[in-house]
Design a protein around this motif. Structure first.
Motif, PDB file in Angstrom:
ATOM      1  N   ASP A 743      -4.716  18.706 -36.005  1.00  0.00           N
ATOM      2  CA  ASP A 743      -3.837  17.576 -35.728  1.00  0.00           C
ATOM      3  C   ASP A 743      -3.044  17.832 -34.444  1.00  0.00           C
ATOM      4  OD1 ASP A 743      -2.643  15.154 -36.065  1.00  0.00           O
ATOM      5  OD2 ASP A 743      -1.679  15.614 -37.977  1.00  0.00           O
ATOM      6  N   ASP A 744      -2.459  16.761 -33.929  1.00  0.00           N
ATOM      7  CA  ASP A 744      -1.619  16.872 -32.734  1.00  0.00           C
ATOM      8  C   ASP A 744      -0.283  17.507 -33.089  1.00  0.00           C
ATOM      9  OD1 ASP A 744      -3.522  14.628 -32.260  1.00  0.00           O
ATOM     10  OD2 ASP A 744      -2.505  14.589 -30.321  1.00  0.00           O
ATOM     11  N   HIS A 745       0.258  18.276 -32.144  1.00  0.00           N
ATOM     12  CA  HIS A 745       1.589  18.837 -32.342  1.00  0.00           C
ATOM     13  C   HIS A 745       2.437  18.595 -31.099  1.00  0.00           C
ATOM     14  CE1 HIS A 745       0.149  20.609 -35.990  1.00  0.00           C
ATOM     15  NE2 HIS A 745      -0.823  21.193 -35.329  1.00  0.00           N
ATOM     16  N   PRO A 746       3.391  17.684 -31.178  1.00  0.00           N
ATOM     17  CA  PRO A 746       4.298  17.459 -30.048  1.00  0.00           C
ATOM     18  C   PRO A 746       5.374  18.540 -30.045  1.00  0.00           C
ATOM     19  CG  PRO A 746       4.758  15.896 -31.817  1.00  0.00           C
ATOM     20  CD  PRO A 746       3.612  16.742 -32.281  1.00  0.00           C
ATOM     21  N   MET A 747       5.195  19.552 -29.212  1.00  0.00           N
ATOM     22  CA  MET A 747       6.090  20.710 -29.250  1.00  0.00           C
ATOM     23  C   MET A 747       7.367  20.419 -28.456  1.00  0.00           C
ATOM     24  SD  MET A 747       4.509  22.562 -31.315  1.00  0.00           S
ATOM     25  CE  MET A 747       5.590  23.989 -31.291  1.00  0.00           C
ATOM     26  N   HIS A 797      10.210  23.422 -31.951  1.00  0.00           N
ATOM     27  CA  HIS A 797       9.457  22.990 -33.143  1.00  0.00           C
ATOM     28  C   HIS A 797       8.511  21.847 -32.848  1.00  0.00           C
ATOM     29  CE1 HIS A 797      11.906  19.279 -34.107  1.00  0.00           C
ATOM     30  NE2 HIS A 797      12.727  19.888 -33.275  1.00  0.00           N
ATOM     31  N   CYS A 798       7.664  21.599 -33.822  1.00  0.00           N
ATOM     32  CA  CYS A 798       6.773  20.449 -33.728  1.00  0.00           C
ATOM     33  C   CYS A 798       7.585  19.204 -34.051  1.00  0.00           C
ATOM     34  CB  CYS A 798       5.614  20.603 -34.706  1.00  0.00           C
ATOM     35  SG  CYS A 798       4.521  19.180 -34.706  1.00  0.00           S
ATOM     36  N   HIS A 799       7.469  18.191 -33.189  1.00  0.00           N
ATOM     37  CA  HIS A 799       8.239  16.974 -33.449  1.00  0.00           C
ATOM     38  C   HIS A 799       7.447  15.973 -34.281  1.00  0.00           C
ATOM     39  CE1 HIS A 799      11.630  14.266 -32.891  1.00  0.00           C
ATOM     40  NE2 HIS A 799      12.269  15.305 -32.419  1.00  0.00           N
ATOM     41  N   ASN A 800       6.310  16.389 -34.827  1.00  0.00           N
ATOM     42  CA  ASN A 800       5.813  15.662 -35.983  1.00  0.00           C
ATOM     43  C   ASN A 800       6.697  16.192 -37.107  1.00  0.00           C
ATOM     44  OD1 ASN A 800       4.541  14.893 -38.373  1.00  0.00           O
ATOM     45  ND2 ASN A 800       2.543  14.821 -37.368  1.00  0.00           N
ATOM     46  N   LEU A 801       7.700  15.405 -37.467  1.00  0.00           N
ATOM     47  CA  LEU A 801       8.781  15.955 -38.294  1.00  0.00           C
ATOM     48  C   LEU A 801       8.307  16.326 -39.700  1.00  0.00           C
ATOM     49  CD1 LEU A 801      11.572  13.599 -36.958  1.00  0.00           C
ATOM     50  CD2 LEU A 801      11.251  16.015 -36.441  1.00  0.00           C
ATOM     51  N   ASP A 802       7.177  15.774 -40.102  1.00  0.00           N
ATOM     52  CA  ASP A 802       6.598  16.215 -41.373  1.00  0.00           C
ATOM     53  C   ASP A 802       6.086  17.644 -41.242  1.00  0.00           C
ATOM     54  OD1 ASP A 802       7.178  13.811 -42.517  1.00  0.00           O
ATOM     55  OD2 ASP A 802       5.175  12.968 -42.288  1.00  0.00           O
ATOM     56  N   HIS A 803       5.506  17.955 -40.101  1.00  0.00           N
ATOM     57  CA  HIS A 803       5.058  19.330 -39.862  1.00  0.00           C
ATOM     58  C   HIS A 803       6.259  20.271 -39.807  1.00  0.00           C
ATOM     59  CE1 HIS A 803       1.103  17.871 -37.709  1.00  0.00           C
ATOM     60  NE2 HIS A 803       1.234  17.417 -38.941  1.00  0.00           N
ATOM     61  N   ALA A 804       7.322  19.821 -39.135  1.00  0.00           N
ATOM     62  CA  ALA A 804       8.523  20.660 -39.029  1.00  0.00           C
ATOM     63  C   ALA A 804       9.104  20.912 -40.416  1.00  0.00           C
ATOM     64  CB  ALA A 804       9.544  19.990 -38.125  1.00  0.00           C
ATOM     65  N   GLY A 807       7.507  23.678 -42.152  1.00  0.00           N
ATOM     66  CA  GLY A 807       7.619  25.044 -41.636  1.00  0.00           C
ATOM     67  C   GLY A 807       7.178  25.282 -40.208  1.00  0.00           C
ATOM     68  N   MET A 808       6.810  24.221 -39.464  1.00  0.00           N
ATOM     69  CA  MET A 808       6.347  24.442 -38.082  1.00  0.00           C
ATOM     70  C   MET A 808       7.550  24.493 -37.136  1.00  0.00           C
ATOM     71  SD  MET A 808       3.074  22.602 -36.429  1.00  0.00           S
ATOM     72  CE  MET A 808       1.898  23.613 -35.540  1.00  0.00           C
ATOM     73  N   VAL A 809       8.366  25.502 -37.354  1.00  0.00           N
ATOM     74  CA  VAL A 809       9.649  25.609 -36.669  1.00  0.00           C
ATOM     75  C   VAL A 809       9.887  27.062 -36.275  1.00  0.00           C
ATOM     76  CG1 VAL A 809      12.149  25.490 -37.020  1.00  0.00           C
ATOM     77  CG2 VAL A 809      10.698  23.700 -37.958  1.00  0.00           C
TER      78      VAL A 809
HETATM   79 CU    CU Z   1       2.800  19.519 -35.690  1.00  0.00          CU
END
Ligand code: CU
Length: 832
Positions: A743-747, A797-804, A807-809
């Motif tokens: 998936d995409d990750h807007p860092m 962090h990833c600004h797909n806030l569901d990913h954040a 734990g993508m932080v």
């Molecule tokens: Cu992400």
């Protein structure tokens, strides 16, 4: 390429493991076949299976090597070391030992069937009669063939009548070669009878040899462990883990050998006889029970282990640091986040109050949204200020149960004003307020949003645009003048049809399960509330009269989790700014789609032509959750499958008939890498960097806070186990992002802006491309650089806030800076 190789790695690791499981099972049971014919068939089948497993292993190794080639050592080292090396070593052992052993059984069994002349090349001991099968003496000394001999001997010793009838070699002793004349069943008995005949002990002995059974079983263990390490890769550094895995596998191989030896030496030599059905049944059920118990135990242990502590201290900051090759922690000046404040003394130039409430609100279409809103508006009010002004914003939380903060996305504010719950402040509870003060140093398009339970807060409406204009030249860089139209267009997918409180509000964002971190904001999901894409609060077409020749600036803000694709049809245009950073001398674009990262911004400018210009959003927000299993952004890396949404903005000098409305453009997608005109940047692609970080964005199967899920990982870890990036003030820092996930990750890096150096190995050649939210699509690799010039503890962090939320932080930590705030369920601070 990388994305594809990553998927192939996962696929082949599983396939390889499955093949080795079957191969191991076949090898173990070969000796127990009831007849010579079935043994012959099974040995052939086993050979085919072994070859398949070996080929799969080779492909697996090739894919891992290719991944390392394409993505660099850090991008594929784990798959190569843990998923490939052990199973390749095992595979080589199988090729060297087991394949010849299988061939021998196959030939001997063919001879045993009696319808074919035995292969005279097969281990003909000198003096042995034609057709006789001999276990070669040299092997007997190796201790491998002794299994056979002792097995045969014990078989004979068991003295059952059929054994005697088949003439088991009575005096075969361990270490002695024996003539297994009977193995070849020389008499060409009428086909049927021979086919039904039990294999001789000698033949069984051949099939039960250690070299035939043990390497395959060891390889099976290696393949299973390799698949587990591919689905849940270990976190770097890898050396210790790799050595540990090697030791474990060596132990396993030793244990398997011993175990097999004992089976052969047992008085009844069970390996040479099919076990009675009841015993097999018992054994299988015991094994399954053991596996179930182990599985359940492992499951609950892993779930428990993944639970986040109720308090995670910023002050203790116990988690590890990644120093990026720079000096380690301990030499920076000790400072408290709370002291890194903006100017709280002087009289502010601008003052705003943002009041957060929890109410049902209505979109322009009349559709209901169970909203959290600032000042009752969806989105919150647009704040316009001038560069350098002292801005004061008073946040008032009227009744948002879970708490609220304000984060100034893209603005390099002092650390204490950054608005991250549990890192730079405590969440502001109902009835409380908090004052933010800062001077924006750059003009541009920014936005603000709550950074407390942000995955739900932003989805439900706690955000708005923040526009910083140049102080002297309103009308040029942004301020509205008589001949200038300056519009902010905030795209957001609203979850419509929800009611407040009672049933729990539906969640917006990219769909998928809520699972959230608790509190009022996370609510109860699963209502399946449809997402409606709106520009602002309008899900339908909007029209505005703009005289021909007017200069127009559209500020596109993507307040969603996934990249948004825009079409601007009817005019050539320039991308004047990215994430609030002006593009140097942009050139005109026509027919390009614009893909803006989740949380990112593009300013586009053009002169209004005589005809209409239409801005549309391409892609249906609802399509994403349906078409992608991991609450992701859809097959094409953005919302939906390219269908234009109903929300649109039409700018025209006069009335427009439907016929005159321009068709949405079809692409290609604009890439800033080579766009605009080069100009001096404070640092280039090849100075020496003080720190060099590598962040591999990936997938893993595991647990987060007690829940099983597909994890979104950074360097194979999730928060709080991702080491913080350690910097000293003044460091020039390079970071490499590599996305090998699905998936995409807007860092998004707080408090700093990053200069893109390269993408997929290609250098950036246009205007310096500054960004604070960089979308890294599957397979992409970016190198960025920034100057560590704003001390504090910052989210990265990833600004797909569901990913954040899952734990993508991680944090960017200046050495010596500590925070008195804590996160965790017991603190009320849950930044994501
Ligand atoms: Cu992400």
């Amino acid at each position: 390429m990388v994305e594809n190789l990553f998927e192939q790695t996962v696929l082949w690791s599983v396939l390889t493991a499955v093949l080795w499981v079957f191969a191991a099972r076949g090898a173990r049971r070969l000796a127990a076949r009831p007849t010579a014919v079935s043994m012959r068939r099974r040995s052939r089948l086993g050979l085919v299976l072994l070859c398949c497993a070996l080929v799969a292993t080779a492909v697996r190794a090739a894919v891992a090597l290719a991944l390392v080639g394409a993505a660099g050592w850090l991008g594929g080292a784990d798959y190569l070391l843990f998923g490939t090396v052990p199973v390749v070593v095992g595979g080589l052992a199988v090729a060297a030992l087991t394949l010849p052993a299988y061939l021998r059984v196959s030939r001997a069994a063919r001879g045993a069937r009696g319808d074919t002349a035995p292969d005279s090349s097969l281990d003909m001991a000198s003096g042995a009669a034609p057709g006789a099968l001999t276990v070669a003496a040299p092997e007997a000394a190796s201790g491998t063939a002794s299994d056979t001999a002792s097995g045969a001997a014990s078989g004979a010793a068991s003295g059952t009548a059929p054994d005697a009838a088949r003439g088991a070699v009575p005096d075969a002793a361990p270490g002695t070669a024996y003539d297994a004349a009977s193995a070849a069943e020389p008499v060409a008995a009428p086909g049927g009878a021979a086919a039904q005949r039990e294999p001789s002990d000698a033949l069984r002995g051949l099939a039960a040899r250690t070299r035939l059974v043990v390497p395959v079983r060891a390889c099976c263990v290696a393949a299973l462990l390799g698949a587990a390490c591919t689905l849940h890769p270990p976190t770097p550094p890898y050396t210790g883990m790799f050595l540990l895995q090697g030791a474990l596998l060596a132990l396993a191989a030793g244990a398997l050998t011993l175990f097999h030896q004992r089976r052969l030496d047992a008085p009844t030599a069970r390996a040479l006889r099919p076990a009675p059905r009841t015993r097999r049944l018992l054994r299988t059920s015991a094994l399954l029970t053991c596996l179930a118990v182990l599985g359940a135990g492992g499951w609950s242990m892993a779930a428990e282990h993944s639970r986040l502590p109720g308090r995670m201290g910023g002050s203790s900051h116990t988690h590890a640091y990644d120093t990026g090759g720079g000096p380690s922690a301990g030499s920076g000046p000790a400072r408290d986040v709370a002291d890194l404040k903006g100017d709280h003394e002087g009289k502010p130039d601008r003052r705003f109050t943002l009041t957060a409430t929890d109410r049902t609100r209505h979109l322009a279409s009349g559709e209901k949204v169970a909203a959290l809103a600032f000042n009752g508006r969806l989105p919150g009010p647009e704040l316009r200020v001038r560069r350098g002004e002292l801005v004061e914003v008073v946040l008032v939380n009227r009744d948002v149960e879970g708490g609220v903060t304000l984060h100034w996305h893209g603005v390099e504010v002092p650390n204490a004003e950054d608005g991250v719950a549990g890192v730079t402040q405590d969440a502001v509870g109902p009835g409380r307020r908090h004052v933010y003060r800062f001077r924006p140093a750059r003009a541009g398009t920014f936005w603000y949003h709550s950074h407390q339970q942000s995955s739900t807060a932003v989805a439900r409406g706690l955000f708005g645009a923040l526009i910083v204009e140049e102080p002297e030249k309103p009308g040029d860089a942004g301020g509205a003048g008589p001949d200038v139209v300056d519009r902010t267009v905030v795209a957001h997918a609203w979850a419509v049809g929800g009611a407040t409180s009672a049933g729990g509000p539906p969640r917006g964002g990219a769909g998928g399960d809520s699972g959230g971190a608790g509190g009022a904001l996370s609510g109860v999901n699963g209502t399946g509330a449809p997402l409606r894409t709106a520009l602002g609060d309008d899900t339908g077409p909007r029209k505005e009269k703009v005289p021909a020749g007017t200069r127009v600036r559209l500020r596109l803000v993507n307040a969603d989790n996934c990249p948004r694709t825009y079409s601007l049809a009817g005019t050539p245009f320039e991308v004047a700014a990215i994430d609030g950073n002006p593009v140097h001398r942009p050139t005109a674009l026509r027919g390009r789609l614009l893909r803006v990262a989740g949380g990112g911004r593009y300013d586009v400018t053009f002169r209004q032509p005589a005809g209409p210009v239409q801005l549309t959003v391409v892609g249906d927000a609802n399509a994403s959750s349906a078409s992608h299993g991991f609450e992701g952004c859809g097959e094409d890396g953005a919302y939906g499958a390219g269908r234009p949404e109903t929300a649109s903005l039409l700018l025209a000098p006069g009335a427009v008939t439907p016929k005159e409305t321009p068709e949405p453009v079809t692409g290609p997608v604009f890439d800033p890498l080579h766009y605009g005109t080069p100009t001096r940047a404070p640092f280039g692609p090849s100075p020496s960097f003080d720190r060099d970080f590598s962040l591999v964005l990936g997938n893993s199967f595991g647990f987060f806070d007690g829940r099983p899920m597909v994890l979104w990982t950074i360097n194979n870890a999730v928060y709080p186990d991702i080491p913080a990036l350690l910097v000293h003030k003044g460091d020039l820092v390079r970071t490499t992002f590599l996305n090998r996930s699905l998936d995409d990750h807007p860092m998004h890096l707080h408090g700093h802006r990053m200069l893109v150096l390269s993408k997929d190995g290609k250098k950036a050649t246009g205007s310096p491309w500054w960004t604070d939210t960089l979308n890294v699509a599957p397979g992409e690799r970016y190198e960025v650089a920034f100057r560590a010039d704003n001390p504090g503890l910052w989210m990265d962090h990833c600004h797909n806030l569901d990913h954040a939320r899952d734990g993508m932080v991680l944090h960017l930590a200046y050495d010596g800076v500590t925070s008195p705030y804590e996160t965790g369920s017991k603190t009320g601070n849950q930044p994501e």
